[in-house]
Design a protein around this motif. Structure first.
Motif, PDB file in Angstrom:
ATOM      1  N   ASP A  40     -34.468  26.388 -37.567  1.00  0.00           N
ATOM      2  CA  ASP A  40     -33.460  25.517 -36.964  1.00  0.00           C
ATOM      3  C   ASP A  40     -32.397  25.237 -38.021  1.00  0.00           C
ATOM      4  N   GLY A  42     -29.154  24.353 -37.300  1.00  0.00           N
ATOM      5  CA  GLY A  42     -28.030  23.592 -36.770  1.00  0.00           C
ATOM      6  C   GLY A  42     -27.579  22.468 -37.689  1.00  0.00           C
ATOM      7  N   THR A  43     -28.539  21.701 -38.216  1.00  0.00           N
ATOM      8  CA  THR A  43     -28.188  20.602 -39.107  1.00  0.00           C
ATOM      9  C   THR A  43     -27.574  21.131 -40.397  1.00  0.00           C
ATOM     10  N   ALA A  44     -28.132  22.240 -40.879  1.00  0.00           N
ATOM     11  CA  ALA A  44     -27.583  22.843 -42.095  1.00  0.00           C
ATOM     12  C   ALA A  44     -26.148  23.295 -41.884  1.00  0.00           C
ATOM     13  N   ARG A  45     -25.867  23.911 -40.752  1.00  0.00           N
ATOM     14  CA  ARG A  45     -24.497  24.348 -40.465  1.00  0.00           C
ATOM     15  C   ARG A  45     -23.542  23.154 -40.440  1.00  0.00           C
ATOM     16  N   SER A  46     -23.960  22.083 -39.794  1.00  0.00           N
ATOM     17  CA  SER A  46     -23.100  20.896 -39.696  1.00  0.00           C
ATOM     18  C   SER A  46     -22.820  20.302 -41.071  1.00  0.00           C
ATOM     19  N   ALA A  47     -23.870  20.200 -41.900  1.00  0.00           N
ATOM     20  CA  ALA A  47     -23.698  19.611 -43.228  1.00  0.00           C
ATOM     21  C   ALA A  47     -22.814  20.480 -44.103  1.00  0.00           C
ATOM     22  N   ALA A  56     -19.933  23.004 -37.101  1.00  0.00           N
ATOM     23  CA  ALA A  56     -21.112  23.854 -37.224  1.00  0.00           C
ATOM     24  C   ALA A  56     -20.852  25.244 -36.659  1.00  0.00           C
ATOM     25  N   GLY A 262     -30.321  25.066 -46.235  1.00  0.00           N
ATOM     26  CA  GLY A 262     -30.104  23.892 -45.393  1.00  0.00           C
ATOM     27  C   GLY A 262     -30.607  22.618 -46.039  1.00  0.00           C
ATOM     28  N   LEU A 266     -28.355  19.306 -47.445  1.00  0.00           N
ATOM     29  CA  LEU A 266     -28.669  17.939 -47.035  1.00  0.00           C
ATOM     30  C   LEU A 266     -28.973  17.058 -48.247  1.00  0.00           C
TER      31      LEU A 266
END
Length: 382
Positions: A40, A42-47, A56, A262, A266
């Protein structure tokens, strides 16, 4: 941080959490199969996107910064005679790519003037842009010289001229502020200042028009690009590129390493980018003031430059290749890890190899004092 590690610009040290994320994903792949262990990201892309003011959907993961640059420029539809600007401080592999495009497609590389520190001359850039460019690529901080380019001003001039800017942030993301630049694309890597694993690079393309955006001039230029690494699906029996940055992403890669990146991004955000930038600038200034003049070695950038990439030119009269190799070996014998930069890293800007010192935020300043004593030929106990 291992004592004596002064090579963050080469390969930084991942944290325990990053290491655990990589190993954990590999274990999951062993348990359920490589394709069953879906990462997953997604959070890494956003950050990651947030560090340059993107989204993202603008982030594509590849195997390295070099692979990301090759995917972007190799897929950009540049007509014969297109003028692509670069500086003499450009990274060697990017120069090779530009020369290949010149030979195969008739692209015309244009060198943008710089000052004595290889910093872009903004007045000269304005004139070059007025004369007509189709693309400009600039390393925010070069691999061989710790000068921070005036990226916001470069970005503003490019936008005013309608020229897409590709910013190489391999040595700057996680190191200095990369917000508010407004580049069409950013190329970066995991293993340096973000302290992620090796084997991961990324491309961030906020200038690439997506399905929910009004495609401006830059968007149309980039949407015309033909992907070079396989971001396709099939429509009516014909391959069609995916929308957004996904067209550049390689599907078969180390998902464990991407998961580790990721976590690293973060962690960077949790620690506070502004505080990390300030600490690195402080370490860089401290290192230059300690090392400049030690044993005749001289700093390759202004002493007050706000970066932690510190380069040192060998003493006058010394054989530069031998001096750099010997200094690196003496440092290693004292458990100090530093980098050496060959001329091939920046063939237009380097006349001889240099020693590179690049402390991470957790580096011990005593390591810098020890290196100064080594370069000066003094005992470490002095």
């Amino acid at each position: 941080m291992p004592p004596g590690h002064l090579d963050a610009a080469g390969c930084n040290v991942p944290s325990d959490r990053v290491l655990d994320a990589v190993v954990g994903h590999l274990r999951r792949e062993r348990e359920v199969g490589g394709y069953g262990a879906v990462a997953d990201l997604g959070t890494a892309r956003s950050a990651l996107a947030a560090l340059v003011g993107a989204h993202a959907r603008d982030v594509a993961f590849l195997e390295s910064g070099t692979a990301a640059m090759a995917a972007l420029l190799g897929g950009w539809r540049l007509a014969p005679g297109s003028r692509v600007g670069h500086t003499r401080a450009e990274y060697g592999s990017t120069l090779m790519l530009l020369r290949r495009l010149a030979a195969e497609r008739g692209v015309r590389p244009v060198e943008v003037p710089v000052d004595g520190d290889s910093r872009v001359d903004l007045d000269a850039l304005r004139e070059v842009l007025a004369g007509g460019l189709d693309l400009l690529t600039v390393p925010h901080i070069a691999s061989h010289r710790g000068v921070v380019q005036p990226a916001r001003e470069i970005g503003r001039l490019c936008r005013e001229a309608g020229v897409p800017l590709v910013l190489d942030v391999c040595q700057s993301l996680g190191h200095v502020d990369t917000g508010g630049i407004g580049a069409a694309a950013y190329v970066g890597t995991s293993r340096k200042w973000l302290a992620g694993p090796r084997g991961v690079g990324f491309l961030i393309t906020p200038g690439l028009a997506g399905p929910d955006r009004e495609p401006d001039r830059l968007g149309r230029v980039m949407d015309a690009a033909a992907p070079s690494l396989g971001g396709h699906f099939w429509v009516g029996g014909q391959p069609s590129p995916l929308t957004g940055a996904a067209r550049y992403e390689s599907a078969e890669a180390s998902m464990a390493a991407r998961s580790g990146l990721g976590v690293a991004v973060l962690e960077h955000r949790a620690l506070g980018p502004a505080a990390l930038h300030a600490r690195l600038a402080e370490l860089g200034v401290t290192a230059r003031r300690l090392l400049d003049g030690a044993g005749g070695w001289r700093a390759g950038e202004p002493l007050g430059e706000p970066s932690a990439v510190v380069t040192l030119r060998p003493p006058p009269g010394a054989d530069p290749v031998a001096a750099v190799e010997e200094a690196g070996a003496r440092a290693a014998a004292a458990s100090l890890l530093v980098g050496t930069v060959p001329v091939a890293r920046a063939p237009l800007d380097l006349a001889a190899p240099v020693l590179r010192v690049s402390p991470a935020p957790g580096a011990c300043e005593e390591s810098l004092h020890a290196l100064a004593r080594i370069l000066a030929g003094r005992p470490l106990s002095a």
